[in-house]
Design a protein around this motif. Structure first.
Motif, PDB file in Angstrom:
ATOM      1  N   TYR A 265       0.831  -1.205   0.000  1.00  0.00           N
ATOM      2  CA  TYR A 265       0.000   0.000   0.000  1.00  0.00           C
ATOM      3  C   TYR A 265       0.864   1.253   0.000  1.00  0.00           C
TER       4      TYR A 265
ATOM      5  N   THR B 228       2.551   1.998  -3.362  1.00  0.00           N
ATOM      6  CA  THR B 228       1.742   2.318  -4.534  1.00  0.00           C
ATOM      7  C   THR B 228       0.763   3.455  -4.320  1.00  0.00           C
ATOM      8  N   LYS B 229       0.353   3.687  -3.075  1.00  0.00           N
ATOM      9  CA  LYS B 229      -0.747   4.632  -2.904  1.00  0.00           C
ATOM     10  C   LYS B 229      -0.393   5.907  -2.153  1.00  0.00           C
ATOM     11  N   THR B 230       0.745   5.951  -1.515  1.00  0.00           N
ATOM     12  CA  THR B 230       0.986   7.114  -0.658  1.00  0.00           C
ATOM     13  C   THR B 230       2.029   8.048  -1.264  1.00  0.00           C
ATOM     14  N   ARG B 231       2.057   9.224  -0.689  1.00  0.00           N
ATOM     15  CA  ARG B 231       2.980  10.253  -1.139  1.00  0.00           C
ATOM     16  C   ARG B 231       4.434   9.794  -0.974  1.00  0.00           C
TER      17      ARG B 231
ATOM     18  N   ARG C  20       5.541   7.398  -3.529  1.00  0.00           N
ATOM     19  CA  ARG C  20       5.807   8.063  -4.797  1.00  0.00           C
ATOM     20  C   ARG C  20       7.177   8.731  -4.781  1.00  0.00           C
TER      21      ARG C  20
END
Lengths: 512, 389
Positions: free
Chosen positions: B252, B255-258, B261
């Motif tokens: 998670y 792939t999904k958090t700042r 990234r």
């Protein structure tokens, strides 16, 4: 008539999408100093790379005739064996090695199993004397100045038994005295029978040293002037360099209202991060109004990028002093984050190196500088991200199958659009565009210009740094000319012309 | 998603295909022994530390191919502290928290040198590798400390009886385990459906239905097959729960958090990331702090499994973790890699180890094979990159 040492016949070199050289002819006689002049990107360096074998035989069309025979160089070593030695603009010396070690790097003295250090240093000292350096060849490169490093490069070329010496912008990083010494050295070599080709932007130097001058423009040879038959003046050279007609390559802006001053920079001085005693920007003051496109013109190394980056959250330089006003209020931007928050954006000239994450898709690049706005509580809203990327894809007419596409697979023009999208998404009031159309084709350029027009029509301010004179002239409401870290002049769109800009640069260079 | 050609599919799923081939190979050479329920069970519990460490290592590698050599020593050191505390009758939960805290502090220490002083990670963590190995010895005074707390061992999946109890009781298949497998499949299918419907309703492009269904069927089949195997042995090993927690959380996160990234962006192009207003130093720092934390988690799992702490534990663990990441497709230059890849890489290494052990191949040759697999995986990564240019 002297013997022709080198003749390059009908050289054509294409890169994917760009014709860098188009039927170029160059004839160099033995024992002369031949200068190549032209704007940035005109093809001078490409031509020299063809000559020295960096672009191997077969990747270009045309013939190189050297000393009466057709040459097919596959690598640099091949051309060096014939005595053609090129000295690049960026010095290729290893700082933590001695002068002697550098001089014979890849060309070591002694047997294959053991380097003969006595011979290395003895020979090195001999060549150092020839270029007028009194340093011991055991001095480390990092301990001598750039001027002397340039001389070491020349000594290194001599050690390779150069017959034809090619110098690419040899004085670009030298001060006045060192430059003069270098030019005099070239003249001395000429007397001893050496043939040289010099590439230079500094037309006063070219006029001083060269016997013949060949002008290259847009990848073609325009003319060759002979000092002995025609009077060569700087104006004469400039005329050759810029004699291009301005056609309808720039979209018109209609009724864009120019408003209040949006950004003002006063007495801005920036020092080099590694050599703090060197001033990269010296007391620069500029301003840009709402709805205005301000061009900053100048040659490479004039300090334009450094100025922009130092304004943009001090991302370049040390000991930065001066005032910065945004929308009338003085601000102190210490980090890039603060700069972005204060609605400033800097779109880099080096989109691959400093701008984009090539291994990531368009959507990720588009949102990178303003990720906070689509990630409440640290979790990225992927739907929103997709929408944003799609929106800018449509707005900027980026050509790509989907926004999931990796940026590395796009063409230069489309990469530039993604980079612009990234910064437009931060919702800036002032955009500094550094060489926004470098290396992209004419069609994409036109589209980028349209985007710039849309931006100012929306009341934003655009500062456009560009080395392409026609672009600066075609797009700007006002033009600053920068040279050697200083603002050398300011021109309104009406009074500006290519000749005027060039002569401002040349005359300010002479005054220094 | 772009439509994939056969060669693109081959490229995308190379390591998964390799894993399948390796499994098939070993099923022949071991006469099917490698697929025995007990072996599947062991594969998971023996390699728990690899999954956990490789996940942490992935974050470091993402930032630019940076590795952490100290994790083996940190596993040992955190374990040594915990075991000693429990030996001195400290409450086990206090001991667990202390171990995690130690891990974080070690991460802060190394992260500081790497991110802010710019000591190359290789050197900074090599220093840590020596220092914490030495400190482990000091803490344990060169001796073995055995764990006596049953609770600790059970919770963290050690010892002989480390399974989730079967609430339905009964003989034969462990129904709790089967049920969990079914629930997992249902959740997976539901989530895929939901995102697909969402995308369709918003007019986004979606992958072709056929490939999505095919993917779902394969994944579901694998889940059910593994749970069936586990169910016919003793049920869900506790270690699996910890592995899943770590994998899901970091899956998670990446792939999904700042922050996820930023990890990819820094590895992909540090300068561009910095010029986008992101504090790149902090990104490096976080990656190493997190590595320290996960090394402590692996330390907990390790001492629980072996029910002792010894000064030699964790030797070579760093290499297993690094190997799993690279085999799983993480780029040695950073910016590319995924938690799914780590799972594949760690499993592949585990299967190779186990298969060769069952075949009775000498442990030294096992190392040779492991080395060659790693080299092949990274060479493949480098070569496939070169093709693009």
């Amino acid at each position: 008539m002297a013997k022709v040492l080198l003749e390059m016949k009908n050289i054509t070199k294409t890169f994917p999408g760009v014709k860098a050289l188009d039927n170029v002819n160059l004839k160099v006689e033995e024992g002369e100093i031949h200068a190549l002049v032209g704007e940035n990107g005109a093809g001078k360096s490409t031509l020299m790379n063809v000559l020295s074998g960096i672009y191997p035989y077969g990747t270009y069309e045309g013939d190189i005739v050297y000393n009466g025979e057709v040459c097919k160089f596959n690598k640099i070593k091949d051309s060096e064996e014939k005595g053609i030695v090129i000295i690049h603009q960026e010095l290729a010396l290893v700082p933590y090695m001695t002068i002697g070690e550098n001089m014979f790097l890849g060309n070591e003295r002694g047997k294959s199993a053991a380097i003969d250090w006595n011979e290395t240093y003895g020979e090195a000292d001999k060549y150092l004397k020839m270029v007028g350096l009194s340093e011991s060849s055991k001095t480390l490169i990092k301990d001598i100045g750039t001027g002397k490093q340039q001389l070491v490069e020349i000594a290194k070329a001599l050690a390779k038994h150069a017959k034809l010496l090619i110098l690419d912008e040899p004085t670009s990083s030298l001060n006045e005295t060192d430059s003069q010494a270098l030019l005099d050295l070239m003249l001395k070599f000429k007397k001893e029978g050496m043939t040289s080709i010099i590439i230079s932007h500094k037309l006063n130097e070219v006029a001083y040293v060269a016997d013949k001058i060949t002008v290259i423009r847009d990848g073609s040879t325009i003319e060759t002037m002979d000092k002995h038959t025609t009077e060569i003046s700087e104006d004469r050279i400039i005329q050759g360099m810029v004699g291009r007609e301005l056609t309808d390559r720039f979209p018109k802006r209609h009724d864009v209202k120019i408003g209040d001053v949006n950004m003002e920079v006063k007495n801005w001085t920036v020092h080099h991060p590694l050599y703090p005693e060197r001033k990269v920007c010296d007391n620069v003051s500029i301003k840009v109004r709402k709805g205005e496109v301000v061009g900053i013109s100048g040659l490479m190394g004039a300090g334009r990028t450094e100025l922009a980056m130092s304004i943009f959250g001090q991302s370049y330089g040390t000991n930065i002093s001066g005032q910065l006003y945004l929308d009338g209020k003085e601000v102190h931007l210490k980090t890039i984050k603060q700069a972005i928050k204060n609605k400033l954006a800097y779109v880099t000239e080096d989109r691959k190196g400093n701008g984009l994450v090539l291994t990531n898709p368009i959507k990720i690049n588009t949102t990178l500088a303003n990720l906070d706005s689509i990630s409440p509580r640290m979790i990225i809203d992927k739907d929103k991200e997709y929408q944003v990327a799609e929106e800018y894809k449509g707005k900027l007419k980026t050509k790509c199958p989907t926004v999931e596409q990796n940026v590395g697979n796009l063409s230069g023009g489309n990469q530039q659009k993604v980079l612009l999208a990234k910064w437009m998404f931060t919702d800036p009031d002032v955009l500094i565009l550094d060489e926004p159309t470098r290396g992209i084709d004419v069609g994409a350029k036109y589209e980028i210009y349209c985007i710039i027009n849309d931006l100012v029509a929306a009341g934003k301010s655009v500062v456009m740094i560009s080395s392409e004179l026609p672009e600066v002239l075609g797009m700007s409401d006002r033009i600053y000319v920068m040279n050697e870290g200083r603002i050398a002049g300011e021109l309104s769109a009406e009074e500006a012309s290519q000749e005027k800009i060039m002569s401002i640069i040349v005359s300010s260079g002479k005054g220094a | 998603m772009e439509r994939l050609s056969a060669s693109a599919i081959l490229k995308k799923y190379t390591m998964i295909i390799a894993l399948v081939l390796v499994v098939i190979f070993f099923s022949f050479t071991t006469e099917g022994k490698i697929l025995f329920p007990q072996n599947i069970n062991n594969l998971i519990s023996q390699n728990a530390y690899v999954f956990v460490l490789a996940t942490g290592m992935l974050l470091c590698i993402l930032t630019g191919g940076n590795i952490d050599l100290s994790v083996g020593s940190v596993v040992c050191f955190a374990g040594a502290i915990g075991a000693t505390m429990m030996d001195k009758k400290v409450n086990i939960w206090v001991a667990v928290l202390s171990m995690l805290l130690i891990g974080i502090l070690i991460g802060v220490w190394q992260g500081f040198w790497i991110a802010y002083v710019k000591v190359p990670p290789f050197i900074a963590t090599l220093a840590g590798m020596y220092a914490f190995r030495g400190l482990s010895n000091v803490v344990l005074q060169g001796m073995t400390v055995s764990l006596k707390s049953e609770t600790f061992i059970r919770v963290f999946g050690g010892g002989a009886d480390c399974y989730i109890p079967d609430v339905f009781g009964g003989d034969g298949l462990n129904m709790t385990c089967m049920l969990a497998g079914c629930v997992a499949v249902i959740i997976l299918v539901a989530m895929q459906l939901k995102s697909r419907i969402n995308n369709k309703s918003r007019g986004y492009e979606t992958a072709p239905l056929g490939s999505t269904v095919a993917k779902l069927v394969v994944i579901s089949a694998v889940i059910l097959w593994v749970t069936y195997k586990l169910a016919s042995y003793k049920g869900i090993p506790t270690a699996l729960i910890w592995i899943l927690l770590v994998l899901l959380f970091y899956g998670y996160l990446t792939t999904k958090t700042r922050i996820g990234r930023y990890l990819y962006a820094v590895g992909g192009n540090e300068k561009a990331t910095r010029l986008s207003g992101i504090n790149t130093k902090k990104v490096y720092f976080i990656a190493y702090v997190n590595m320290g934390l996960l090394a402590a988690v692996a330390g907990i799992l390790t001492i629980a499994r072996l029910t002792t702490a010894q000064p030699t534990y964790g030797q070579g663990y760093e290499m297993d973790a690094i190997g799993a990441c690279f085999i799983g497709g993480a780029s040695a230059y950073g910016g590319v890699g995924s938690v799914v890849g780590v799972v594949v890489g760690a499993t592949l290494m585990g299967v190779i180890n186990m298969g060769m052990s069952i075949m009775g191949i000498d442990a030294n040759y096992q190392k040779v094979v492991k080395g060659l697999v790693l080299l092949a995986a990274v060479a493949f990564d480098v070569l496939s990159k070169r093709e693009k240019k």
